[in-house]
Design an enzyme around this catalytic site. Structure first.
Site, PDB file in Angstrom:
ATOM      1  N   GLY A  84       0.817  -1.217   0.000  1.00  0.00           N
ATOM      2  CA  GLY A  84       0.000   0.000   0.000  1.00  0.00           C
ATOM      3  C   GLY A  84       0.845   1.258   0.000  1.00  0.00           C
ATOM      4  O   GLY A  84       0.541   2.230  -0.706  1.00  0.00           O
ATOM      5  N   CYS A  85       1.908   1.254   0.776  1.00  0.00           N
ATOM      6  CA  CYS A  85       2.771   2.437   0.878  1.00  0.00           C
ATOM      7  C   CYS A  85       3.518   2.685  -0.429  1.00  0.00           C
ATOM      8  O   CYS A  85       3.715   3.832  -0.829  1.00  0.00           O
ATOM      9  CB  CYS A  85       3.738   2.283   2.051  1.00  0.00           C
ATOM     10  SG  CYS A  85       2.885   2.142   3.644  1.00  0.00           S
ATOM     11  N   THR A  86       3.912   1.615  -1.095  1.00  0.00           N
ATOM     12  CA  THR A  86       4.589   1.745  -2.381  1.00  0.00           C
ATOM     13  C   THR A  86       3.632   2.305  -3.428  1.00  0.00           C
ATOM     14  O   THR A  86       3.976   3.235  -4.170  1.00  0.00           O
ATOM     15  CB  THR A  86       5.162   0.387  -2.830  1.00  0.00           C
ATOM     16  OG1 THR A  86       6.105  -0.060  -1.850  1.00  0.00           O
ATOM     17  CG2 THR A  86       5.840   0.484  -4.182  1.00  0.00           C
TER      18      THR A  86
END
Length: 154
Positions: free
Chosen positions: A45-47
């Protein structure tokens, strides 16, 4: 945090090392600032969130806006994440937790019945005078960067 931040509040000051050197809120006076908090580098998700903001960085720039992603990862992890994913956003390291605390994004999380403290995925849109004009809590990554862009004046 007793009183969570809201639109209209003055953004708390911060000072953190980043992939662009040491930064603080005053460095962004005169431009809009998208300050997004995320749990950890190199997670799915962060990527995706970082890549989505990177894909729109020129459009944000055209609207006088800078983008800073904040997590409690080390600068070494941030530098590796930025290089590996070819990111064009600034990544700031809040290892001591002062900024995540002052923005109310250091929260208790519950995963598989166990509670732990972690960074909530939240975004703050700060105007050129340092006032919060919009915030997003419990961010869903898909379409979020575009939604933030659309909240900026053209």
């Amino acid at each position: 945090m007793a009183n969570p931040l809201q639109a209209g509040d003055k953004a708390p000051n911060f000072s953190m090392p980043s992939t662009e050197g040491d930064i603080s809120l005053k460095d962004f006076e005169g431009s809009y600032l998208v300050l997004y908090f995320y749990p950890r580098d190199n997670t799915p998700g962060c990527t995706t969130e970082a890549k989505d903001f990177t894909a729109l960085v020129d459009e944000f720039g055209a609207r006088n806006a800078k983008i800073v992603g904040v997590s409690r990862d080390s600068m070494t992890k941030h530098e590796n994440f930025k290089a590996k994913q070819d990111l064009r956003v600034i990544l700031a390291s809040d290892e001591d937790g002062k900024t995540t605390e002052s923005y109310g994004t250091w929260v208790e999380k519950n995963m598989y019945g166990k509670t732990h403290m972690g960074v909530a995925r939240e975004t703050f849109l700060i105007d050129p005078t340092g006032k919060i004009i919009k915030l997003w809590k419990k961010v869903r990554v898909k379409g979020h960067a575009q939604e933030v862009l659309e909240a900026l004046p053209e």
